[in-house]
Design a protein around this motif. Structure first.
Motif, PDB file in Angstrom:
ATOM      1  N   SER A 180       0.851  -1.197   0.000  1.00  0.00           N
ATOM      2  CA  SER A 180       0.000   0.000   0.000  1.00  0.00           C
ATOM      3  C   SER A 180       0.881   1.238   0.000  1.00  0.00           C
ATOM      4  CB  SER A 180      -0.932   0.012   1.220  1.00  0.00           C
ATOM      5  OG  SER A 180      -0.192  -0.032   2.430  1.00  0.00           O
ATOM      6  N   LYS A 182       1.932   4.786   1.130  1.00  0.00           N
ATOM      7  CA  LYS A 182       1.804   5.597   2.344  1.00  0.00           C
ATOM      8  C   LYS A 182       1.720   7.081   1.984  1.00  0.00           C
ATOM      9  CE  LYS A 182       5.491   3.717   4.252  1.00  0.00           C
ATOM     10  NZ  LYS A 182       6.530   3.331   5.256  1.00  0.00           N
ATOM     11  N   GLN A 183       1.398   7.898   2.964  1.00  0.00           N
ATOM     12  CA  GLN A 183       1.232   9.339   2.717  1.00  0.00           C
ATOM     13  C   GLN A 183       2.503   9.994   2.204  1.00  0.00           C
ATOM     14  OE1 GLN A 183      -0.377  11.144   6.265  1.00  0.00           O
ATOM     15  NE2 GLN A 183      -2.486  10.604   5.717  1.00  0.00           N
ATOM     16  N   ASP A 184       3.659   9.490   2.606  1.00  0.00           N
ATOM     17  CA  ASP A 184       4.919  10.069   2.133  1.00  0.00           C
ATOM     18  C   ASP A 184       5.331   9.525   0.774  1.00  0.00           C
ATOM     19  OD1 ASP A 184       5.724   7.507   2.681  1.00  0.00           O
ATOM     20  OD2 ASP A 184       7.216   8.055   4.190  1.00  0.00           O
ATOM     21  N   GLN A 185       4.396   8.772   0.113  1.00  0.00           N
ATOM     22  CA  GLN A 185       4.581   8.198  -1.219  1.00  0.00           C
ATOM     23  C   GLN A 185       5.580   7.037  -1.254  1.00  0.00           C
ATOM     24  OE1 GLN A 185       2.470   9.197  -3.879  1.00  0.00           O
ATOM     25  NE2 GLN A 185       1.581  10.031  -2.002  1.00  0.00           N
ATOM     26  N   SER A 186       5.979   6.562  -0.096  1.00  0.00           N
ATOM     27  CA  SER A 186       6.737   5.320  -0.050  1.00  0.00           C
ATOM     28  C   SER A 186       5.755   4.158   0.096  1.00  0.00           C
ATOM     29  CB  SER A 186       7.723   5.332   1.126  1.00  0.00           C
ATOM     30  OG  SER A 186       7.022   5.360   2.368  1.00  0.00           O
ATOM     31  N   TRP A 187       6.245   2.950  -0.127  1.00  0.00           N
ATOM     32  CA  TRP A 187       5.371   1.781  -0.118  1.00  0.00           C
ATOM     33  C   TRP A 187       5.579   0.943   1.138  1.00  0.00           C
ATOM     34  CZ3 TRP A 187       1.594   0.104  -3.518  1.00  0.00           C
ATOM     35  CH2 TRP A 187       1.438   0.873  -4.679  1.00  0.00           C
ATOM     36  N   LYS A 188       4.464   0.587   1.756  1.00  0.00           N
ATOM     37  CA  LYS A 188       4.488  -0.426   2.796  1.00  0.00           C
ATOM     38  C   LYS A 188       4.351  -1.775   2.092  1.00  0.00           C
ATOM     39  CE  LYS A 188       1.980  -2.095   6.870  1.00  0.00           C
ATOM     40  NZ  LYS A 188       0.804  -1.890   7.753  1.00  0.00           N
TER      41      LYS A 188
END
Length: 376
Positions: A180, A182-188
């Protein structure tokens, strides 16, 4: 292949459930082409495919022709059948020809190999069965699809039948939730655990990093074993929580149970609550997964022959089957949650399901098996 950090692959995914959807989005955002077969899928699945802008193909034959890698992410009960679909498609003359043309090897008469990664929650024994399917000689049940010219031509110089697309098989599993953003545009990202021969030659380093792949062995089996051992604890605890919270709800002491867990075992309360509320849309998939875990414990852990390893998880499978078939929780979908969004409501839904089943006269004996399983 592993030496290039810029390789962009065509990845086929079967099928686009919650996990497949997350992986497809992750791959697409990083420049990989993602294919799937939409024919025969439900309206709900087609909507998922369209939402992620996944390229749809009409057949398995097209999928094996166009994909560099196929990821099998299906319910455990469908894992072996899905592998057989890929094998049969790899014998299609049209698929062989198209793959050879796409890879520029048509003149050699041999299509380049395809990497097939099983990421389903299956036992090592099931994984080895799939490996055997891909390495076995042609069987009568899977005949080669002969071309018209091969079947009816009696010319001595008739064109030889092309060899099937070779399939390289890797065994794996997924630990954690779907990828998914994340808000910082990195991926979980979950951990994708894989085992099998030649992984570093079959998968580019860029893909290993992107999918958070952990190599756990160089033979078929360890990937599935690790997934089973992990899920036995997480989903096993959720099943125990269903029993505990529902019984406490029926006895009128659920708030007291939660209060005491909060004071004396807060980590257990958090794990139980999170597990219960996340479970309803996934329970149907976990029925066969629990049986595969039982098989893993019996065969690979040595807990067979009356030691209870397999039987315990047969009983847990019965719990998830009951939730799926006898309660309103079985109607839940990840994108459209209505019931079971709190631990209290999960317990209430299961309690209601028990009452309905008793009213239908299917009562005590069946329910006893659902709760006790087959380890007694």
């Amino acid at each position: 292949m592993a030496s290039s950090s810029q390789v962009k692959l065509a990845v086929g995914i079967l099928s686009i459930g919650d996990m497949g959807l997350g992986i497809a989005r992750l791959l697409r955002q990083h420049g990989h082409t993602v294919y799937t077969v939409a024919k025969g899928r439900s309206k709900h699945t087609v909507e998922r495919i369209q939402s992620a802008k996944i390229t749809t193909l009409d057949s398995d034959e097209e999928l094996v022709a166009e994909s560099d890698i196929i990821l099998s992410i299906v319910p455990p009960r469908d894992a072996i059948a899905t592998a057989r679909r890929a094998l049969e498609a790899s014998r299609s003359n049209d698929a062989i020809k198209r793959r050879s043309e796409r890879k520029g090897t048509a003149a050699l008469g041999q299509a380049p190999s395809l990497t097939y990664i099983d990421l389903n929650a299956i036992s090592p024994r099931s994984a080895k069965t799939i490996a055997g399917i891909f390495t076995a000689e042609l069987s009568p049940s899977l005949p080669r699809r002969l071309s018209i010219s091969r079947t009816f031509s009696f010319r001595k110089n008739s064109e030889p039948e092309p060899e099937p697309i070779p399939i390289k098989f890797l065994d794996g599993g997924i630990i954690g939730g779907p990828p998914s953003l994340k808000q910082d545009q990195s991926w979980k990202r979950p951990s994708v655990v894989i085992s099998g021969p030649g992984i570093k030659d079959l998968l580019p380093e860029s893909l290993i990093t992107l999918l958070n792949i952990k190599v756990v062995g160089n033979t078929i089996g360890p990937g599935s074993a690790l997934k089973a051992c992990f899920a036995s604890l997480t989903k096993g605890l959720t099943a125990l929580s269903i029993l505990s919270f529902t019984t406490a709800q029926t006895a009128g002491v659920l708030p007291h149970l939660q209060e005491h867990l909060k004071e004396y075992s807060p980590n257990t309360l958090a794990l139980a609550t999170n597990g219960l509320t996340a479970m309803p849309p996934k329970a149907y998939r976990w029925v066969d997964e629990m049986r595969q875990i039982g098989e893993t414990f019996a065969e690979d852990g040595g807990f067979g022959h009356g030691s209870g390893g397999g039987q315990i998880y047969d009983g847990i499978a019965d719990i998830y089957k009951f939730v799926t078939e006898e309660t309103v929780l079985g109607e839940e979908r990840v994108e459209k949650r209505k019931r079971g969004t709190t631990a209290e409501d999960v317990a209430e839904c299961v309690k209601e399901g028990i009452a309905r089943k008793k009213q239908k006269g299917q009562g005590d004996e069946d329910l006893d098996q659902a709760w006790r399983g087959r380890w007694s």
